[in-house]
Enzyme design. Structure first.
Site, PDB file in Angstrom:
ATOM      1  N   CYS A 197       0.831  -1.214   0.000  1.00 55.22           N
ATOM      2  CA  CYS A 197       0.000   0.000   0.000  1.00 55.22           C
ATOM      3  C   CYS A 197       0.861   1.258   0.000  1.00 55.22           C
ATOM      4  CB  CYS A 197      -0.931  -0.032   1.211  1.00 55.22           C
ATOM      5  SG  CYS A 197      -1.516   1.573   1.751  1.00 55.22           S
ATOM      6  N   CYS A 213       0.572   3.522   3.017  1.00 59.11           N
ATOM      7  CA  CYS A 213       1.258   2.947   4.186  1.00 59.11           C
ATOM      8  C   CYS A 213       2.756   3.234   4.114  1.00 59.11           C
ATOM      9  CB  CYS A 213       1.022   1.438   4.266  1.00 59.11           C
ATOM     10  SG  CYS A 213      -0.724   0.958   4.331  1.00 59.11           S
ATOM     11  N   CYS A 248      -9.964  -5.085 -14.037  1.00 59.56           N
ATOM     12  CA  CYS A 248      -9.770  -6.224 -13.120  1.00 59.56           C
ATOM     13  C   CYS A 248      -9.097  -7.401 -13.843  1.00 59.56           C
ATOM     14  CB  CYS A 248     -11.132  -6.620 -12.551  1.00 59.56           C
ATOM     15  SG  CYS A 248     -11.247  -8.308 -11.971  1.00 59.56           S
ATOM     16  N   CYS A 261     -11.057 -10.675 -13.977  1.00 64.38           N
ATOM     17  CA  CYS A 261     -12.137 -10.614 -14.976  1.00 64.38           C
ATOM     18  C   CYS A 261     -11.572 -10.928 -16.364  1.00 64.38           C
ATOM     19  CB  CYS A 261     -12.787  -9.231 -14.988  1.00 64.38           C
ATOM     20  SG  CYS A 261     -13.436  -8.703 -13.380  1.00 64.38           S
TER      21      CYS A 261
END
Length: 495
Positions: free
Chosen positions: A60, A63, A405, A408
């Site tokens: 992240c 973060c 995605c 997907c």
């Protein structure tokens, strides 16, 4: 349904993204931030009255940006009296997933303040840089409310950019004083609390009052408001309602950001007007919208004006276009939306009254219905969802996806094969819907991630497919759940 939280997360993530950039690795040397995990978490937390825990993921960016600031704050606070403990949990690790779930971690970083051995859990609502973290946590670990003894104390505490709540008392005892302290303890992570024996120290309001009275200072609207009911429930409601602007301003000013978060977090219907704040009639638009806000705000509706420049995330989320501004969009918690585009100042009151009277049709975000829809996997958009999925009398497997995605993208050719297998069967349809460009009925389809696959049988039975993403398993599922017309042979037998 916590749909309003989805709005807040999407928009505020995009808002924050424009302010934050990625940062380098944590500096070397002694680490003051404790590393917690499933095995030592309870042991450390229960032994302390005050622990701050950051739930993070190694990948992240936010973060990474926070890490050196958090470490620096931990080193400074380690010598505080008493020391303030900062800790972190890698919520991405499988063994810590249960901890993350227990603390309702839905994004990274999530920071929690744990008091009284973990019995009280509060959200960290402070800054993300070291000095700000230190100042905020010193206040949070000290008394819940501080005494104002002079005008200098008051001017240092009552910040022009935030909400501050001051209790004025004839003496620091009694039920009202106790209730005020209990309120301060409960809400201290969100607001600053102070108390005083002398209202003359305070910068605004009647200076001769001796109380008990609660005076809430705020950087908007009437700038302060007094409240005399010390019932805990009434006090909480007063603070909650009075600390929200009549009209929240969504722009690039960081001091407005906490109020924007609060707006998207509340459970009310949300009425939002977006336009370019530099246009000639901006003041007129704002004042007319505010008049309506004053009229309807007690009826479960919250109001916001958003500057076009700062509201790109909102436009993406709601499926709006810049050539529609000035526009008003009203969002219900069930996902229903109402839209008025290219609004003039004099349209505002009339249109909002029509909305309240129930004579405005809901707006649906939809791609155009395809003129030709002859591919194996049929394209479903919001405007043909009823016709293809609910009213066609067919058995429909629907993939709800996002174009970005990767899962997907992997599923797409497999669904293509499944669709080809059913080409000779007119009673089975394989279809896909782009959830980023089309509204979906959230009460029917619970979409927590992509892809989400649902099956609706011809007779109307709806079930979610959560099996493997293999052609054979998907076909097995369809065969078990579909309504067979005229007892046709199953596709499996034909393969």
């Amino acid at each position: 349904m916590a749909h309003h939280n989805n709005i807040r997360v999407s928009i505020c993530f995009l808002f924050a993204s424009s302010l934050l950039s990625l940062f380098a690795q944590i500096s070397s040397g002694k680490e003051f931030v404790l590393t917690l995990n499933r095995s030592n978490f309870s042991d450390i937390v229960t032994k302390h009255n005050f622990v701050v825990v950051e739930f993070y993921a190694p990948w992240c960016g936010h973060c990474m940006k926070l890490a050196p600031e958090y470490e620096k704050a931990a080193s400074i606070l380690s010598s505080n009296d008493p020391p303030v403990i900062l800790a972190k949990v890698d919520a991405n690790e499988e063994k810590n997933r249960e901890l993350a779930s227990q603390f309702q971690v839905q994004g990274f970083p999530t920071i929690k303040i744990l008091r009284n051995g973990g019995k009280v859990v509060q959200d960290y609502k402070g800054p993300r840089e070291a000095d700000g973290i230190v100042d905020y946590l010193k206040k949070q670990s000290g008394p819940a409310t501080t005494e104002i003894k002079s005008a200098d104390d008051a001017s240092a505490l009552i910040d022009k950019n935030k909400v501050v709540i001051v209790g004025v008392f004839p003496k620091f005892s009694g039920e009202e004083y106790e209730n005020f302290n209990a309120l301060a303890d409960k809400l201290r992570s969100e607001y600053d609390f102070s108390h005083t024996l002398n209202a003359k120290h305070l910068p605004r309001g009647e200076s001769s009052v001796t109380g008990p009275v609660v005076r809430l200072f705020k950087p908007f609207d009437e700038l302060f408001v007094d409240f005399y009911d010390f019932n805990m429930e009434a006090l909480s409601k007063f603070v909650e309602e009075s600390s929200v602007p009549i009209v929240t301003v969504f722009n690039n000013d960081p001091s407005n950001h906490p109020f924007v978060v609060k707006f998207f977090d509340n459970p009310n219907v949300k009425a939002m007007m977006f336009f370019n704040f530099t246009v000639d009639n901006a003041d007129s638009l704002k004042s007319k919208f505010r008049e309506s806000a004053e009229q309807y705000r007690q009826q479960g509706i919250s109001f916001l004006v958003g500057d076009l420049e700062a509201s790109q995330g909102a436009f993406q989320y709601f499926g709006l276009k810049e050539n529609q501004v000035p526009l008003i969009v009203i969002q219900h918690n069930d996902g229903k939306k109402f839209l008025k585009t290219n609004v003039e100042p004099d349209h505002i009151a009339t249109w909002l009254k029509a909305y309240k009277d129930g004579s405005v049709e809901p707006f649906k975000k939809s791609e155009p219905i395809p003129e030709v829809n002859n591919e194996s996997v049929k394209v479903v958009v919001a405007d043909n969802l009823q016709d293809i999925v609910f009213n066609s009398g067919k058995n429909v497997l629907l993939e709800i996806y996002a174009p970005w995605c990767s899962h997907c993208k992997k599923l797409a050719p497999i669904l293509e094969e499944v669709a080809v297998s059913y080409q000779s069967n007119p009673d089975v349809i394989i279809a896909k819907l782009d959830a980023t460009a089309n509204d979906i009925p959230r009460d029917t389809f619970d979409v927590q991630g992509y892809p989400t696959v649902y099956f609706r049988s011809a007779s109307g039975q709806i079930s979610q497919y959560d099996g493997s993403r293999k052609k054979e398993d998907i076909i097995d599922f369809i065969e078990k759940n579909r309504d067979k017309v005229d007892q046709q042979e199953s596709v499996k037998d034909e393969l």
